[in-house]
Design a protein around this motif. Structure first.
Motif, PDB file in Angstrom:
ATOM      1  N   SER A 150       0.841  -1.128   0.193  1.00  0.00           N
ATOM      2  CA  SER A 150       0.118  -0.088  -0.484  1.00  0.00           C
ATOM      3  C   SER A 150       0.966   1.571  -0.164  1.00  0.00           C
ATOM      4  O   SER A 150       1.778   1.312   0.329  1.00  0.00           O
TER       5      SER A 150
ATOM      6  N   ARG B 175      -9.087  -4.964  -2.734  1.00  0.00           N
ATOM      7  CA  ARG B 175      -7.787  -4.178  -2.324  1.00  0.00           C
ATOM      8  C   ARG B 175      -8.111  -3.036  -3.741  1.00  0.00           C
ATOM      9  O   ARG B 175      -7.763  -4.094  -5.077  1.00  0.00           O
TER      10      ARG B 175
ATOM     11  N   ILE C  37      -4.658  -5.152   6.034  1.00  0.00           N
ATOM     12  CA  ILE C  37      -3.754  -4.459   5.376  1.00  0.00           C
ATOM     13  C   ILE C  37      -2.254  -4.363   5.834  1.00  0.00           C
ATOM     14  O   ILE C  37      -1.276  -4.668   5.025  1.00  0.00           O
TER      15      ILE C  37
ATOM     16  N   HIS D  12      -3.761   3.871   6.886  1.00  0.00           N
ATOM     17  CA  HIS D  12      -4.779   2.364   7.316  1.00  0.00           C
ATOM     18  C   HIS D  12      -5.639   3.333   8.955  1.00  0.00           C
ATOM     19  O   HIS D  12      -7.077   3.112   9.447  1.00  0.00           O
TER      20      HIS D  12
END
Length: 152
Positions: free
Chosen positions: A26, A76, A146, A33
């Motif tokens: 990511s 995702r 994630i 996040h």
């Protein structure tokens, strides 16, 4: 909301790794996040609290049905977070801890809210209390996965 509180506990346990990044997973850090998840919970709970339960009307929404009832997870990288729930500015341990405390406080009287409190989701339409709970669980789990992958 007991299950969501357990997920929030998991977010809290990852705060110490807020600055970790893994660009293969990511572009956002662990802190991003966490901040996004907490901001999403806080904004949605506040919107539900400010809604008028008598104005709620259920309408079928295929995307809501597919993701919240069938798939029970989000793919995702397919959706972009609305600006209102995107973290802005610096993310620090202190900011995340304060956000966490605010979310816990905001959730305190959730169970006593009417079943028809609601909020408008940009992809899934208007979600009532039960659908909102389901969304928040799936969304938070999505970001915890994630985070887990970033920390591998």
């Amino acid at each position: 909301m007991q299950e969501l509180n357990k997920l929030i506990d998991q977010l809290q346990s990852d705060i110490s790794s807020f600055d970790k990044v893994n660009l293969a997973v990511s572009s956002g850090s662990v802190g991003w996040h966490i901040a996004h998840s907490l901001k999403t919970i806080d904004q949605i709970v506040t919107a539900c609290k400010n809604s008028n339960p008598t104005e709620y009307q259920w309408h079928f929404n295929f995307k809501r049905f597919l993701f919240l009832s069938i798939a029970k997870k989000f793919p995702r990288g397919k959706a972009k977070a609305p600006k209102i729930v995107r973290p802005e500015g610096d993310i620090s341990f202190e900011i995340l801890t304060l956000s966490l405390e605010n979310v816990r406080e905001n959730l305190m009287n959730w169970d006593s809210l009417d079943k028809n409190v609601h909020f408008p989701h940009p992809y899934f339409g208007v979600l009532n209390k039960k659908e909102t709970e389901n969304f928040l669980l799936l969304h938070t789990k999505h970001h915890l996965m994630i985070i887990k992958d970033i920390l591998k």
